[in-house]
Design an enzyme around this catalytic site. Structure first.
Site, mmCIF file in Angstrom:
data_model
loop_
_atom_site.group_PDB
_atom_site.id
_atom_site.type_symbol
_atom_site.label_atom_id
_atom_site.label_comp_id
_atom_site.label_asym_id
_atom_site.label_seq_id
_atom_site.Cartn_x
_atom_site.Cartn_y
_atom_site.Cartn_z
ATOM 1 N N ASP A 246 0.827 -1.203 0.000
ATOM 2 C CA ASP A 246 0.000 0.000 0.000
ATOM 3 C C ASP A 246 0.872 1.268 0.000
ATOM 4 O OD1 ASP A 246 -2.879 0.851 0.463
ATOM 5 O OD2 ASP A 246 -1.944 1.871 2.148
ATOM 6 N N GLU B 286 1.922 -0.125 -4.858
ATOM 7 C CA GLU B 286 0.907 0.852 -5.269
ATOM 8 C C GLU B 286 1.589 2.213 -5.406
ATOM 9 O OE1 GLU B 286 -3.297 2.962 -3.949
ATOM 10 O OE2 GLU B 286 -1.807 2.454 -2.447
ATOM 11 N N HIS C 207 -10.191 -1.204 -5.804
ATOM 12 C CA HIS C 207 -11.165 -0.792 -4.782
ATOM 13 C C HIS C 207 -11.175 0.720 -4.562
ATOM 14 C CE1 HIS C 207 -7.309 -0.978 -2.923
ATOM 15 N NE2 HIS C 207 -7.757 -0.372 -1.849
ATOM 16 N N ASP C 208 -10.308 1.449 -5.255
ATOM 17 C CA ASP C 208 -10.268 2.913 -5.132
ATOM 18 C C ASP C 208 -10.765 3.610 -6.399
ATOM 19 O OD1 ASP C 208 -8.994 2.671 -2.625
ATOM 20 O OD2 ASP C 208 -7.015 2.607 -3.551
HETATM 21 C C1 GLC Z 1 -4.290 2.967 -0.578
HETATM 22 C C2 GLC Z 1 -5.476 2.049 -0.574
HETATM 23 C C3 GLC Z 1 -6.681 2.835 -0.171
HETATM 24 C C4 GLC Z 1 -6.449 3.369 1.221
HETATM 25 C C5 GLC Z 1 -5.159 4.180 1.291
HETATM 26 C C6 GLC Z 1 -4.729 4.409 2.700
HETATM 27 O O1 GLC Z 1 -4.384 3.943 -1.551
HETATM 28 O O2 GLC Z 1 -5.615 1.450 -1.825
HETATM 29 O O3 GLC Z 1 -7.847 2.063 -0.208
HETATM 30 O O4 GLC Z 1 -7.528 4.166 1.626
HETATM 31 O O5 GLC Z 1 -4.095 3.493 0.677
HETATM 32 O O6 GLC Z 1 -4.262 3.217 3.266
#
Ligand code: GLC
Length: 541
Positions: free
Chosen positions: A201, A263, A324-325
């Site tokens: 993440d 990510e 999921h975002d």
């Molecule tokens: C990443 C996740 C997201 C989350 C964020 C904070 O971007 O994909 O869903 O809210 O990190 O952890």
């Protein structure tokens, strides 16, 4: 067979555990639920499952606020359930990736409880604490992604702590020598159990400017999302973050056959640095080009060419269409065009990640105001439409029964089931020979069996028609394939006679035609995608 590794050859499928399958009728998905759907996933033809966080968490950001990195959240099950799921996945030849959230913990993590207890607690500097500015306000102008300042004042010790997401997600301080080793221990814990790797993440945010300098205003800000009003030069992509990632990768490499996806939302040139100078960072720095590119054949073709052109030697590409975002593909490009989008995702060179439900064309689900759960949408209701993520996290649509087979009838799922579930669901599409699911499954199997499609090179083909995008996938001593995608609502004709005289339709998005075609006058229907085989024998002759 070729010598590609599993994470290069295969497709990653993202499961959002809260929404995949509920086995104990509490309206929330869980690990036994996922286990019960493994046969579906194996039959679909994917290679690996990535589970969004399954760890104990007060769910202030739905699991991305971890209170204990080495346990399972009771709402999802227990460690036995996890071990069983892992073994059951492996038995079916499926790999399992966990979501590692190293940038921040929950404020209920023991580390933070200690850190906030007193200024001289040994864990104080495991997090980022600072005195107020002279006016008593936050130490600098940094902003939270989810709205408001990135700092919260803690009365107990009279200092502010940093959080780039909700206040309940304090950020770890990777400048403290004990923090990275603690996170490496977390990784080891799961690797020892046999997990096949991690999606990491916000990996590009893990280091912050030590001097806490104010971030400059963004001259190109469109005035919509306040977080975009600054240029995040002191909270993102700091040069030192690469050293942290190299340590994570070095540890991962002590285990055989594991992998790490990062990510990272950055422009291409900066993204490439996350492969590492000696391929010693992320196996896959997530490539979100398809999400950020306007949906036209020309724009997508340019994005593909640009990405291919900047990939460092030996770097393996990857592609993402949704997660999921992000908005659901079918909502973004249309239900029919979503098949073209899936064909693109699954035939480009590199590893695709497929978000759950995209294989049946799930759409963004309207969430009534009283059902909104997602923190950014609650914190900034005026731009909830833009930044809220509940609409893409709704229950998987398994069948036409009440609650779409996600949970028992009479139970209220944590988010509403899509209104279209009676027609858009796995069971129904399984029966329909022309469905999106049948198409995706056939494509996944074709991809698996054809070296050109899972491991071959890619060459985009210039066309004089800007509604179409075509490319060729080639592998030595194997059949090659032409992929032809129509991004529009009009049927188009194209001359590909320079590639070959004839080809065979192997798969179409609409599953409604096959057989030999004349490439000099190839007709591509509206919203149609074609995979055309160019047999090896024909190429050699
Ligand atoms: C990443 C996740 C997201 C989350 C964020 C904070 O971007 O994909 O869903 O809210 O990190 O952890």
């Amino acid at each position: 067979m070729n010598d590609q590794l599993w994470w290069q050859r295969g497709v990653i499928y993202q499961v959002y555990p809260r929404s995949f399958q509920d086995s104990n009728h509490d309206g929330l998905g869980d690990l036994p639920g996922i286990e019960s759907r493994l046969d579906y996933l194996a039959r679909l033809g994917i290679e690996a499952i990535w589970l969004s966080p399954i760890f104990p968490s007060p769910m202030a950001d739905f699991g991305y606020d971890v209170a204990d990195y080495t346990a399972v959240n009771p709402i999802f099950g227990d460690m036995d359930n996890f071990d069983r799921l892992l073994a059951a996945a492996h038995e079916r030849g499926l790999k399992l990736l966990l979501d590692l959230v190293p940038n921040h913990t929950s404020d209920q993590h023991l580390w933070f409880e200690e850190s906030r207890a007193s200024r001289d607690n040994p864990k104080r500097d495991w997090y980022i604490w600072r005195d107020s500015a002279q006016d008593g306000g936050p130490p600098n102008n940094w902003l939270s992604y989810f709205g408001g300042p990135a700092w919260t004042f803690d009365e107990r010790t009279g200092q502010y702590y940093l959080h780039q997401f909700v206040t309940k997600q304090p950020e770890l301080n990777y400048r403290h020598p004990e923090v990275l080793p603690a996170m490496l221990d977390v990784m080891r814990f799961w690797l020892d159990k046999g997990v096949d790797g991690f999606r990491v993440d916000v990996i590009w945010l893990m280091l912050k400017d030590d001097a806490l300098r104010d971030e400059p205003p963004n001259p190109l800000w469109d005035g919509v999302n306040p977080h975009d009003s600054l240029l995040h030069i002191y909270t993102q992509d700091l040069p030192g973050v690469h050293e942290i990632i190299r340590s994570m990768r070095g540890m991962l490499d002590d285990y055989e056959g594991r992998m790490m996806v990062g990510e990272i939302y950055l422009p291409l040139a900066k993204l490439m640095a996350y492969y590492g100078r000696s391929s010693d960072e992320c196996h896959q720095p997530y490539n979100f080009q398809l999400i950020n590119t306007p949906w036209t054949a020309t724009a997508v073709r340019t994005a593909v060419d640009e990405y291919e052109a900047v990939l460092p030697d030996g770097a393996w590409p990857n592609w993402v269409l949704g997660n999921h975002d992000q908005k659901r593909t079918a909502s973004r490009v249309g239900f029919e065009q979503a098949r073209v989008a899936n064909m693109l995702l699954l035939t480009l060179r590199g590893t695709p990640t497929l978000y759950y439900g995209e294989e049946i064309g799930m759409t963004n689900v309207p969430i009534p105001p009283e059902c909104v759960q997602d923190p950014p949408a609650l914190l900034q209701p005026e731009i909830a439409e833009l930044i809220g993520r509940d609409p893409v996290r709704t229950p998987m649509q398994w069948d036409g029964s009440a609650n779409a087979g996600f949970t028992a009838s009479g139970v209220t799922p944590w988010l509403p089931v899509a209104p279209d579930y009676a027609t858009v669901n796995v069971a129904r599409q399984d029966q329909d020979p022309f469905s999106m699911l049948r198409f995706v499954r056939q494509l996944l199997h074709l991809r698996r069996s054809e070296p050109a499609l899972h491991s071959g090179s890619l060459q985009t083909i210039p066309l004089d028609n800007d509604g179409l995008f075509a490319y060729r996938r080639t592998y030595p001593e194997a059949d090659s394939f032409l992929v032809m995608l129509n991004f529009g609502e009009k049927s188009l004709q194209v001359d590909l006679g320079s590639v070959a005289a004839k080809a065979t339709i192997t798969l179409t998005t609409r599953l409604d035609r096959s057989g030999a075609v004349d490439l000099a006058s190839l007709r591509v229907a509206a919203n149609e995608g074609l995979v055309l085989r160019l047999p090896l024998a024909q190429r050699q002759s």
